[in-house]
Design a protein around this motif. Sequence first.
Motif, PDB file in Angstrom:
ATOM      1  N   PRO A  99       0.825  -1.206   0.000  1.00 53.99           N
ATOM      2  CA  PRO A  99       0.000   0.000   0.000  1.00 53.99           C
ATOM      3  C   PRO A  99       0.864   1.263   0.000  1.00 53.99           C
ATOM      4  CG  PRO A  99      -0.073  -1.064   2.152  1.00 53.99           C
ATOM      5  CD  PRO A  99       0.733  -1.957   1.250  1.00 53.99           C
ATOM      6  N   ILE A 100       0.283   2.362  -0.458  1.00 56.45           N
ATOM      7  CA  ILE A 100       0.999   3.636  -0.466  1.00 56.45           C
ATOM      8  C   ILE A 100       1.170   4.114   0.968  1.00 56.45           C
ATOM      9  CG2 ILE A 100       0.881   6.073  -1.116  1.00 56.45           C
ATOM     10  CD1 ILE A 100      -0.636   5.262  -3.606  1.00 56.45           C
ATOM     11  N   ASP A 101       2.374   4.517   1.288  1.00 56.64           N
ATOM     12  CA  ASP A 101       2.684   5.113   2.582  1.00 56.64           C
ATOM     13  C   ASP A 101       3.089   6.563   2.308  1.00 56.64           C
ATOM     14  OD1 ASP A 101       4.064   6.120   4.822  1.00 56.64           O
ATOM     15  OD2 ASP A 101       4.830   4.147   5.367  1.00 56.64           O
ATOM     16  N   GLN A 102       2.208   7.487   2.653  1.00 57.02           N
ATOM     17  CA  GLN A 102       2.428   8.890   2.338  1.00 57.02           C
ATOM     18  C   GLN A 102       3.751   9.402   2.909  1.00 57.02           C
ATOM     19  OE1 GLN A 102      -0.929  11.542   2.921  1.00 57.02           O
ATOM     20  NE2 GLN A 102       0.423  13.229   3.442  1.00 57.02           N
ATOM     21  N   ASP A 103       4.072   9.027   4.130  1.00 56.97           N
ATOM     22  CA  ASP A 103       5.332   9.475   4.741  1.00 56.97           C
ATOM     23  C   ASP A 103       6.536   8.957   3.957  1.00 56.97           C
ATOM     24  OD1 ASP A 103       3.958  10.826   6.735  1.00 56.97           O
ATOM     25  OD2 ASP A 103       4.041   9.135   8.142  1.00 56.97           O
ATOM     26  N   GLU A 104       6.460   7.699   3.502  1.00 63.15           N
ATOM     27  CA  GLU A 104       7.560   7.138   2.719  1.00 63.15           C
ATOM     28  C   GLU A 104       7.705   7.883   1.388  1.00 63.15           C
ATOM     29  OE1 GLU A 104       9.001   3.000   0.562  1.00 63.15           O
ATOM     30  OE2 GLU A 104       6.875   3.308   0.994  1.00 63.15           O
ATOM     31  N   VAL A 105       6.588   8.161   0.740  1.00 54.76           N
ATOM     32  CA  VAL A 105       6.625   8.870  -0.551  1.00 54.76           C
ATOM     33  C   VAL A 105       7.278  10.235  -0.367  1.00 54.76           C
ATOM     34  CG1 VAL A 105       5.226   9.934  -2.360  1.00 54.76           C
ATOM     35  CG2 VAL A 105       4.672   7.628  -1.550  1.00 54.76           C
ATOM     36  N   PHE A 106       6.869  10.988   0.650  1.00 59.19           N
ATOM     37  CA  PHE A 106       7.455  12.309   0.876  1.00 59.19           C
ATOM     38  C   PHE A 106       8.935  12.197   1.245  1.00 59.19           C
ATOM     39  CE2 PHE A 106       3.003  13.977   1.726  1.00 59.19           C
ATOM     40  CZ  PHE A 106       2.946  14.635   0.495  1.00 59.19           C
ATOM     41  N   SER A 107       9.280  11.184   2.007  1.00 58.24           N
ATOM     42  CA  SER A 107      10.682  10.964   2.360  1.00 58.24           C
ATOM     43  C   SER A 107      11.508  10.656   1.109  1.00 58.24           C
ATOM     44  CB  SER A 107      10.779   9.810   3.357  1.00 58.24           C
ATOM     45  OG  SER A 107      12.135   9.485   3.602  1.00 58.24           O
ATOM     46  N   ASN A 108      10.962   9.826   0.216  1.00 55.49           N
ATOM     47  CA  ASN A 108      11.680   9.490  -1.025  1.00 55.49           C
ATOM     48  C   ASN A 108      11.843  10.728  -1.916  1.00 55.49           C
ATOM     49  OD1 ASN A 108      11.940   6.843  -0.229  1.00 55.49           O
ATOM     50  ND2 ASN A 108      10.217   6.121  -1.420  1.00 55.49           N
ATOM     51  N   ILE A 109      10.812  11.562  -1.957  1.00 54.87           N
ATOM     52  CA  ILE A 109      10.911  12.802  -2.753  1.00 54.87           C
ATOM     53  C   ILE A 109      12.043  13.667  -2.196  1.00 54.87           C
ATOM     54  CG2 ILE A 109       9.753  14.974  -3.301  1.00 54.87           C
ATOM     55  CD1 ILE A 109       7.124  13.319  -3.445  1.00 54.87           C
ATOM     56  N   GLN A 110      12.088  13.757  -0.865  1.00 51.22           N
ATOM     57  CA  GLN A 110      13.134  14.557  -0.218  1.00 51.22           C
ATOM     58  C   GLN A 110      14.512  14.046  -0.602  1.00 51.22           C
ATOM     59  OE1 GLN A 110      11.634  16.299   2.942  1.00 51.22           O
ATOM     60  NE2 GLN A 110      13.115  17.860   2.534  1.00 51.22           N
TER      61      GLN A 110
END
Length: 195
Positions: free
Chosen positions: A184-195
């Motif tokens: 599943p999508i983990d919003q915190d992980e996505v934002f961390s990866n973008i960072q």
Amino acid sequence: MTKFQYADLHCHPNLKTFGQSFSGKDDPKSDLWYTKKPDAFTRKIYEKTGVTKFSQTDFTTMSKAKGKIAFVSLYPFEKGFFHNPYVWPVLAAQLANWGIEIGYKRIRHIQGHKDYFEDLKKEYQFFIQGKKEQVVEGVLQKWKAVKSNQELGDVMKADNGIAVIFSIEGAHVFNTGLEDYGRPIDQDEVFSNIQ
């Protein structure tokens, strides 16, 4: 008179080469400079189907064409391209490899992994660790990942260099789009990866 030069705003000199690196052997096709002129049969396949069984943007070809700037798109293939509920995964990988020639083992890896971001980092490392220079038609050619306007200007002034600017293709690289594969999508992980 200024010599002709060009910039390719979106290219993938790494798709086929990175894919071939999964073979586990020292395959010449896993070299960013590897080029193979398409034969008549390969050209016909391309003309009739649009299937590209040859590299269009390897560094040897770019050097011969006077390419000076390559916006290299890092692109972990989406898993959906290699999954079909009606075709056995091994057969799907064989068929896909025949069509796009990114390597059977690469396709099997894509079918099995559940982390686009790790795949993106591996592709980047493969590229950065790749051979930086090659003699092309008697001239030593080089590529450099540029990080500033000054570095870009230096490469532009040189007769034998290609400036590489990295981009990514698709927000899936931050680990979205894996819900159908058990992640599943983990919003915190996505934002961390973008960072």
